[in-house]
Design a protein around this motif. Sequence first.
Motif, PDB file in Angstrom:
ATOM      1  N   UNK A 233      82.769 130.693  67.746  1.00 46.69           N
ATOM      2  CA  UNK A 233      82.088 130.489  66.463  1.00 46.69           C
ATOM      3  C   UNK A 233      83.140 130.764  65.361  1.00 46.69           C
ATOM      4  N   UNK A 234      84.013 131.591  65.517  1.00 52.19           N
ATOM      5  CA  UNK A 234      84.963 131.493  64.514  1.00 52.19           C
ATOM      6  C   UNK A 234      85.847 130.222  64.742  1.00 52.19           C
ATOM      7  N   UNK A 235      86.166 129.540  65.866  1.00 57.67           N
ATOM      8  CA  UNK A 235      87.049 128.478  65.934  1.00 57.67           C
ATOM      9  C   UNK A 235      86.112 127.235  65.086  1.00 57.67           C
ATOM     10  N   UNK A 236      84.868 127.220  65.142  1.00 57.72           N
ATOM     11  CA  UNK A 236      84.133 126.284  64.356  1.00 57.72           C
ATOM     12  C   UNK A 236      84.169 126.640  63.140  1.00 57.72           C
ATOM     13  N   UNK A 237      84.094 127.740  62.438  1.00 53.96           N
ATOM     14  CA  UNK A 237      84.031 128.087  61.141  1.00 53.96           C
ATOM     15  C   UNK A 237      85.416 127.877  60.477  1.00 53.96           C
ATOM     16  N   UNK A 238      86.593 127.931  61.223  1.00 56.49           N
ATOM     17  CA  UNK A 238      87.901 127.483  60.697  1.00 56.49           C
ATOM     18  C   UNK A 238      87.750 125.970  60.742  1.00 56.49           C
ATOM     19  N   UNK A 239      87.424 125.236  61.550  1.00 55.03           N
ATOM     20  CA  UNK A 239      87.640 123.834  61.629  1.00 55.03           C
ATOM     21  C   UNK A 239      86.610 123.402  60.484  1.00 55.03           C
ATOM     22  N   UNK A 240      85.300 123.931  60.096  1.00 53.46           N
ATOM     23  CA  UNK A 240      84.515 123.633  58.998  1.00 53.46           C
ATOM     24  C   UNK A 240      85.305 123.565  57.781  1.00 53.46           C
ATOM     25  N   UNK A 241      85.997 124.945  57.477  1.00 53.34           N
ATOM     26  CA  UNK A 241      86.768 125.255  56.432  1.00 53.34           C
ATOM     27  C   UNK A 241      87.845 124.199  56.147  1.00 53.34           C
TER      28      UNK A 241
END
Length: 443
Positions: A233-241
Amino acid sequence: MIVQQDAPVKSRGASNHLFDRGLRVFPDGTTRITVERDPVPRYAKAGRGAYLEDVDGNRFLDLNNNFTTLIHGHAYAPIVEAVSSQLACGSCFANPTEHEIILAEMLIDRIPPVERVRFVNSGTEAVMFAIKAARAFTGRPAIARIEGSFHGAYDWAEIGQAGTPLTWGPPEAPAPVPLYRGAPASVADDVLILRFNDLEGLQRLEDVADRLSCVLVDPMPSRAGLIAADPGYLKALAASAHRSGVLIIADEVLNLRQGYHGAAAKYGLEPDLIAMGKIIGGGFPIGAIGGREDVMRVFGTKQGKGYLPQGGTFSANPVSMLAGHIAMQALTRDEFDRLERLGNDVRTGLSAAIRRHGAPFSVTGAASLFRIHPKENPPREFRQTFCNGEEEEMLRRLHRHFLASGILLPSGAAASLSTPMGLAETTMIVDCFDDFLSHANQH
């Protein structure tokens, strides 16, 4: 067998008297909404190590530690000695001191990716100026944040902090619920609410990225349940940002205590800015913003003023700087590992008691933090932590049982350990909970 204090909890006579006086000078009798009262607060007299004494002569194991700040417990001797010496030389100056450089150097050495630091006076200020720094760097006004997380008392950081089933909106598009009556509607217009562990919802971030300066995230949101992120989740959040040029702010005001390098590093998040506080002040007021050197230039450089003016009469005062350095210096890798083992023992013991009694409870947390939920399944995000009336009553009973056994457990059952604690204290916590479940089953 519960490890009881030397005598039963005494009456609140002195606390009642002080609260009566407080009602004559404060709107609600105290000056912090976070002060617990049942029905009146217990007024503190002194603290030593892991224990607190109130004005009525009761001694309690302190699992609040001033909202996780006192990681070394009360009256930590090296800090008391050093601060006493510093006070004789002066408590604050308009001039900088070496102490601020020493503490900043330590934070930069420990906490990736902190390359530059700016000190303030509280966690609220740290989050506020981190958001302002993101705006100044990107030129965009809006922010995104996780529903239910606590990020202090800045208007934009408060939006979405305290929704209820009546106000929080549909799960696919959480409403930007203001915290207080009269909050400007325009503030909510500039806040996008995301749900923790909701991968599909991250598309909403990219849809409005042209207005977003940052996404504010606590790697393990405490007020929202002390919940771990799902894998990825945190990896996907960072990638989206990062695809959208949106900065990531890790709010580690509380969760810096997760480990030697902090929580973001522990959980694989690579933020652009980090808001810090609590344990880095050694029991004194403090906050700090750290982050990438290019982003931190908004505060100014050797060549001149930056885009973002920031000051504060007590910012980087030598007392907080010195106490913070001593506190952090004592938090070695080995000491963090020991605290984590104590935390694991408590969480394991509490979970074993739940299974043994077949009780509708669950436990979340990590490192030196734990939270007991009056729910059979551990929550994955804020909405699942919300308690109905029956569950709130169960937490009140739990709080009172711990209190009667000589333990200050916060009323929401989110607690923290401190370095003076050991096997005796962790056993005391687990045995008290086991005893509570035994009595609960009898009703």
